[in-house]
Scaffold this motif. Sequence first.
Motif, PDB file in Angstrom:
ATOM      1  N   ASN A 177      51.362  28.420  39.632  1.00 23.26           N
ATOM      2  CA  ASN A 177      50.914  28.943  40.908  1.00 23.26           C
ATOM      3  C   ASN A 177      49.725  29.875  40.719  1.00 23.26           C
ATOM      4  OD1 ASN A 177      50.956  29.583  43.699  1.00 23.26           O
ATOM      5  ND2 ASN A 177      52.013  31.500  43.226  1.00 23.26           N
ATOM      6  N   VAL A 178      48.634  29.551  41.412  1.00 31.14           N
ATOM      7  CA  VAL A 178      47.472  30.436  41.460  1.00 31.14           C
ATOM      8  C   VAL A 178      47.665  31.315  42.686  1.00 31.14           C
ATOM      9  CG1 VAL A 178      44.960  30.595  41.513  1.00 31.14           C
ATOM     10  CG2 VAL A 178      46.056  28.648  40.399  1.00 31.14           C
ATOM     11  N   SER A 179      48.183  32.533  42.487  1.00 32.28           N
ATOM     12  CA  SER A 179      48.544  33.411  43.598  1.00 32.28           C
ATOM     13  C   SER A 179      47.347  34.140  44.179  1.00 32.28           C
ATOM     14  CB  SER A 179      49.591  34.439  43.140  1.00 32.28           C
ATOM     15  OG  SER A 179      49.092  35.189  42.045  1.00 32.28           O
ATOM     16  N   ALA A 180      46.280  34.186  43.460  1.00 32.86           N
ATOM     17  CA  ALA A 180      45.039  34.803  43.927  1.00 32.86           C
ATOM     18  C   ALA A 180      43.905  34.097  43.192  1.00 32.86           C
ATOM     19  CB  ALA A 180      45.050  36.308  43.627  1.00 32.86           C
ATOM     20  N   PRO A 181      42.675  34.302  43.630  1.00 31.10           N
ATOM     21  CA  PRO A 181      41.568  33.597  42.972  1.00 31.10           C
ATOM     22  C   PRO A 181      41.461  33.838  41.470  1.00 31.10           C
ATOM     23  CG  PRO A 181      40.832  34.588  45.026  1.00 31.10           C
ATOM     24  CD  PRO A 181      42.229  35.087  44.786  1.00 31.10           C
ATOM     25  N   ILE A 182      42.031  34.951  40.990  1.00 29.87           N
ATOM     26  CA  ILE A 182      41.875  35.227  39.558  1.00 29.87           C
ATOM     27  C   ILE A 182      43.203  35.499  38.857  1.00 29.87           C
ATOM     28  CG2 ILE A 182      39.508  36.083  39.761  1.00 29.87           C
ATOM     29  CD1 ILE A 182      40.682  38.937  39.693  1.00 29.87           C
ATOM     30  N   LEU A 183      44.343  35.141  39.482  1.00 32.95           N
ATOM     31  CA  LEU A 183      45.650  35.380  38.866  1.00 32.95           C
ATOM     32  C   LEU A 183      46.449  34.077  38.822  1.00 32.95           C
ATOM     33  CD1 LEU A 183      46.711  38.781  40.494  1.00 32.95           C
ATOM     34  CD2 LEU A 183      45.786  38.411  38.204  1.00 32.95           C
ATOM     35  N   THR A 233      52.630  35.521  33.477  1.00 32.86           N
ATOM     36  CA  THR A 233      52.834  36.087  34.811  1.00 32.86           C
ATOM     37  C   THR A 233      51.605  36.887  35.217  1.00 32.86           C
ATOM     38  OG1 THR A 233      55.219  36.254  34.420  1.00 32.86           O
ATOM     39  CG2 THR A 233      54.306  37.554  36.244  1.00 32.86           C
ATOM     40  N   ASN A 234      50.979  36.467  36.304  1.00 29.37           N
ATOM     41  CA  ASN A 234      49.765  37.121  36.808  1.00 29.37           C
ATOM     42  C   ASN A 234      48.721  37.287  35.700  1.00 29.37           C
ATOM     43  OD1 ASN A 234      50.769  37.368  39.427  1.00 29.37           O
ATOM     44  ND2 ASN A 234      51.752  39.332  38.979  1.00 29.37           N
ATOM     45  N   VAL A 235      48.445  36.200  35.032  1.00 28.34           N
ATOM     46  CA  VAL A 235      47.439  36.209  33.966  1.00 28.34           C
ATOM     47  C   VAL A 235      46.045  36.133  34.608  1.00 28.34           C
ATOM     48  CG1 VAL A 235      46.535  34.988  31.963  1.00 28.34           C
ATOM     49  CG2 VAL A 235      49.004  35.104  32.351  1.00 28.34           C
ATOM     50  N   PRO A 236      45.169  37.086  34.324  1.00 28.43           N
ATOM     51  CA  PRO A 236      43.812  37.019  34.895  1.00 28.43           C
ATOM     52  C   PRO A 236      43.032  35.836  34.326  1.00 28.43           C
ATOM     53  CG  PRO A 236      44.320  39.232  34.051  1.00 28.43           C
ATOM     54  CD  PRO A 236      45.388  38.305  33.537  1.00 28.43           C
ATOM     55  N   VAL A 237      42.374  35.115  35.203  1.00 31.51           N
ATOM     56  CA  VAL A 237      41.503  34.013  34.780  1.00 31.51           C
ATOM     57  C   VAL A 237      40.135  34.215  35.422  1.00 31.51           C
ATOM     58  CG1 VAL A 237      43.383  32.379  34.447  1.00 31.51           C
ATOM     59  CG2 VAL A 237      42.289  32.546  36.680  1.00 31.51           C
ATOM     60  N   ALA A 238      39.157  33.571  34.868  1.00 28.25           N
ATOM     61  CA  ALA A 238      37.813  33.667  35.428  1.00 28.25           C
ATOM     62  C   ALA A 238      37.815  33.139  36.866  1.00 28.25           C
ATOM     63  CB  ALA A 238      36.834  32.868  34.572  1.00 28.25           C
ATOM     64  N   PRO A 239      37.072  33.772  37.776  1.00 27.01           N
ATOM     65  CA  PRO A 239      37.089  33.337  39.191  1.00 27.01           C
ATOM     66  C   PRO A 239      36.820  31.849  39.375  1.00 27.01           C
ATOM     67  CG  PRO A 239      35.909  35.410  38.955  1.00 27.01           C
ATOM     68  CD  PRO A 239      36.213  34.949  37.560  1.00 27.01           C
ATOM     69  N   TYR A 240      35.848  31.295  38.640  1.00 30.93           N
ATOM     70  CA  TYR A 240      35.550  29.867  38.797  1.00 30.93           C
ATOM     71  C   TYR A 240      36.691  29.001  38.280  1.00 30.93           C
ATOM     72  CZ  TYR A 240      34.003  30.650  33.959  1.00 30.93           C
ATOM     73  OH  TYR A 240      33.940  31.023  32.640  1.00 30.93           O
ATOM     74  N   ASN A 241      37.433  29.485  37.248  1.00 31.61           N
ATOM     75  CA  ASN A 241      38.590  28.737  36.755  1.00 31.61           C
ATOM     76  C   ASN A 241      39.751  28.820  37.733  1.00 31.61           C
ATOM     77  OD1 ASN A 241      37.491  27.684  34.453  1.00 31.61           O
ATOM     78  ND2 ASN A 241      38.306  29.233  33.069  1.00 31.61           N
ATOM     79  N   GLY A 242      39.931  29.994  38.361  1.00 26.61           N
ATOM     80  CA  GLY A 242      40.989  30.125  39.355  1.00 26.61           C
ATOM     81  C   GLY A 242      40.784  29.182  40.519  1.00 26.61           C
ATOM     82  N   GLN A 243      39.555  29.083  41.004  1.00 28.42           N
ATOM     83  CA  GLN A 243      39.253  28.167  42.098  1.00 28.42           C
ATOM     84  C   GLN A 243      39.438  26.719  41.665  1.00 28.42           C
ATOM     85  OE1 GLN A 243      35.315  28.643  43.666  1.00 28.42           O
ATOM     86  NE2 GLN A 243      35.492  26.928  45.094  1.00 28.42           N
ATOM     87  N   SER A 244      39.005  26.407  40.444  1.00 23.22           N
ATOM     88  CA  SER A 244      39.139  25.042  39.934  1.00 23.22           C
ATOM     89  C   SER A 244      40.604  24.669  39.741  1.00 23.22           C
ATOM     90  CB  SER A 244      38.383  24.908  38.609  1.00 23.22           C
ATOM     91  OG  SER A 244      38.447  23.603  38.119  1.00 23.22           O
ATOM     92  N   LEU A 245      41.429  25.618  39.260  1.00 23.13           N
ATOM     93  CA  LEU A 245      42.860  25.368  39.100  1.00 23.13           C
ATOM     94  C   LEU A 245      43.518  25.062  40.440  1.00 23.13           C
ATOM     95  CD1 LEU A 245      43.837  28.103  36.476  1.00 23.13           C
ATOM     96  CD2 LEU A 245      44.195  25.653  36.213  1.00 23.13           C
ATOM     97  N   SER A 246      43.160  25.838  41.469  1.00 23.87           N
ATOM     98  CA  SER A 246      43.724  25.609  42.803  1.00 23.87           C
ATOM     99  C   SER A 246      43.338  24.235  43.329  1.00 23.87           C
ATOM    100  CB  SER A 246      43.233  26.692  43.768  1.00 23.87           C
ATOM    101  OG  SER A 246      43.691  27.970  43.368  1.00 23.87           O
TER     102      SER A 246
END
Length: 212
Positions: free
Chosen positions: A60-66, A128-141
């Motif tokens: 689950n990508v709970s936020a753009p960077i988590l 749990t709530n692992v920070p990811v790069a913003p572009y990776n978070g969007q791509s994961l979603s």
Amino acid sequence: MSVKECTHHKNKSQKLLRKLCSFFLILAFIVLLTFLITWAILQPRKPRFTLQDATIFSFNVSAPILLSSNFQVTVASHNPNSRIGVYYDKLNIYASYKNQQITYFTGIQPVYQGHHDTNVWSPFVYGTNVPVAPYNGQSLSEDQENGSINLLIMLNGRVRWRVGRFISGRYHIHVRCPAYIPFGNKPNSAIPGIVVGTGIKYQLSTRCSVNV
């Protein structure tokens, strides 16, 4: 001191230097020959790794960077050598997405792998709530919404080789296992999932690349 005596000492030094050079050349040749013969006899080969399956419990990508995730993977390691054993002194496993680590490290118990032996591990890989790069978070979603995601299951650690009673020093080992996971059990999915408890299990049988 006469010129004749100086010439005598100089010639003596040159002879000694030539003898030393000859000795080291012969020694280097013997060492190289021994190494080549040993290699020819043992025919050392790297362990073979296979990612057999992955069971997804949450992703689950709970936020753009988590990112929060929890899944279990089954990895098999085979020793193809008939005269060489392998000590896995340290081995960590984690998931990577587009060159970024997206889970914590999970340690695998040290083990000795004998000739032609196979070891199978089924560790949990999670974060749990692992920070990811913003572009990776969007791509994961986007990938999750589209129903599939390409991950890399990575194993890094140290190994030693055993030949008879001889045990080598430690070497780094790096393993990369591609994991194509089709979320959602779509009818047109090439890899249908099987419900296992609260998770979905995907059979992968993917060959991994190994660098030592």
